[in-house]
Design an enzyme around this catalytic site. Structure first.
Site, PDB file in Angstrom:
ATOM      1  N   HIS A  98       0.840  -1.203   0.000  1.00 56.30           N
ATOM      2  CA  HIS A  98       0.000   0.000   0.000  1.00 56.30           C
ATOM      3  C   HIS A  98       0.866   1.239   0.000  1.00 56.30           C
ATOM      4  O   HIS A  98       1.986   1.212   0.518  1.00 56.30           O
ATOM      5  CB  HIS A  98      -0.948   0.004   1.210  1.00 56.30           C
ATOM      6  CG  HIS A  98      -0.260  -0.217   2.507  1.00 56.30           C
ATOM      7  ND1 HIS A  98       0.200  -1.465   2.902  1.00 56.30           N
ATOM      8  CD2 HIS A  98       0.115   0.638   3.493  1.00 56.30           C
ATOM      9  CE1 HIS A  98       0.803  -1.363   4.074  1.00 56.30           C
ATOM     10  NE2 HIS A  98       0.772  -0.083   4.453  1.00 56.30           N
ATOM     11  N   HIS A 100       1.104   5.118   1.237  1.00 57.93           N
ATOM     12  CA  HIS A 100       0.552   6.143   2.130  1.00 57.93           C
ATOM     13  C   HIS A 100       0.586   7.493   1.414  1.00 57.93           C
ATOM     14  O   HIS A 100       1.604   7.837   0.796  1.00 57.93           O
ATOM     15  CB  HIS A 100       1.417   6.286   3.382  1.00 57.93           C
ATOM     16  CG  HIS A 100       1.448   5.079   4.268  1.00 57.93           C
ATOM     17  ND1 HIS A 100       0.731   5.000   5.432  1.00 57.93           N
ATOM     18  CD2 HIS A 100       2.123   3.902   4.165  1.00 57.93           C
ATOM     19  CE1 HIS A 100       0.973   3.837   6.027  1.00 57.93           C
ATOM     20  NE2 HIS A 100       1.816   3.156   5.275  1.00 57.93           N
TER      21      HIS A 100
HETATM   22  P1  AMP Z   1       2.255   0.017   7.262  1.00 57.67           P
HETATM   23  O1  AMP Z   1       2.943   0.207   8.587  1.00 57.67           O
HETATM   24  O2  AMP Z   1       2.938   0.744   6.140  1.00 57.67           O
HETATM   25  O3  AMP Z   1       2.015  -1.448   6.970  1.00 57.67           O
HETATM   26  O4  AMP Z   1       0.855   0.730   7.396  1.00 57.67           O
HETATM   27  C1  AMP Z   1      -0.326   0.080   7.768  1.00 57.67           C
HETATM   28  C2  AMP Z   1      -1.333   1.156   8.020  1.00 57.67           C
HETATM   29  O5  AMP Z   1      -2.618   0.565   8.032  1.00 57.67           O
HETATM   30  C3  AMP Z   1      -1.167   1.862   9.367  1.00 57.67           C
HETATM   31  O6  AMP Z   1      -0.944   3.262   9.148  1.00 57.67           O
HETATM   32  C4  AMP Z   1      -2.479   1.596  10.092  1.00 57.67           C
HETATM   33  O7  AMP Z   1      -2.938   2.711  10.842  1.00 57.67           O
HETATM   34  C5  AMP Z   1      -3.404   1.269   8.936  1.00 57.67           C
HETATM   35  N1  AMP Z   1      -4.540   0.412   9.296  1.00 57.67           N
HETATM   36  C6  AMP Z   1      -4.502  -0.749  10.014  1.00 57.67           C
HETATM   37  N2  AMP Z   1      -5.751  -1.263  10.128  1.00 57.67           N
HETATM   38  C7  AMP Z   1      -6.586  -0.398   9.469  1.00 57.67           C
HETATM   39  C8  AMP Z   1      -7.986  -0.378   9.245  1.00 57.67           C
HETATM   40  N3  AMP Z   1      -8.815  -1.348   9.713  1.00 57.67           N
HETATM   41  N4  AMP Z   1      -8.500   0.643   8.518  1.00 57.67           N
HETATM   42  C9  AMP Z   1      -7.691   1.619   8.047  1.00 57.67           C
HETATM   43  N5  AMP Z   1      -6.364   1.652   8.230  1.00 57.67           N
HETATM   44  C10 AMP Z   1      -5.799   0.653   8.937  1.00 57.67           C
END
Ligand code: AMP
Length: 133
Positions: A98, A100
């Site tokens: 993903h 950001h």
């Molecule tokens: P990463 O550390 O790059 O894998 O980012 C994962 C992101 O997903 C984090 O910023 C979390 O806050 C976000 N995240 C986790 N669960 C959810 C959810 N149910 N809905 C929206 N964002 C989420």
């Protein structure tokens, strides 16, 4: 086991959706670095930046650029961080690629994101030799 993003894509858990097409979904991050922080998520689960096909990644970057523009227009963001955490050592929590897109404002106090290091004498040339393509 399905990642949290697969559950979101399948509609098994709720999310605030901003955009969707056959290759990706864009949602709001539930714990934003700043309000409006969006995630561009591949529909098919590729764990990392290293695994995802280039065409899919290119498409997701096009979508990320539209989200950047939307954050500038709708939130009056003055800048954005476009970020991919790649593998757990980098801080990646969800093993489903993903991007950001984080709205930023002058003086928002979130910089610097990373503390910086210094090269010792001659060390930069060594890293240059190690990494040159
Ligand atoms: P990463 O550390 O790059 O894998 O980012 C994962 C992101 O997903 C984090 O910023 C979390 O806050 C976000 N995240 C986790 N669960 C959810 C959810 N149910 N809905 C929206 N964002 C989420």
């Amino acid at each position: 086991m399905a990642t949290v993003f697969e559950m979101i894509i399948n509609g098994d858990i709720p999310s605030t959706r901003l955009y969707e097409d056959d290759q990706c979904l864009v949602i709001l991050d539930i714990n934003p670095i700043s309000k409006g922080h969006a995630l561009v998520i591949s529909k098919k689960c590729y764990p990392t930046f290293t695994d995802i096909p280039m065409e899919t990644l290119s498409h997701m970057m096009e979508v990320a650029r539209k989200i950047d523009q939307k954050q500038r227009d709708a939130l009056k963001a003055e800048g954005t961080n476009i970020m991919i955490n790649n593998s757990p050592a980098s801080g990646q929590e969800v093993p489903h690629l993903h991007i950001h897109v984080i709205p930023r404002f002058s003086g928002d106090g979130k910089t610097p994101a990373f503390p910086k290091e210094k090269y010792a004498e001659g060390e930069m040339a060594v890293f240059g030799d190690l990494l040159r393509l």
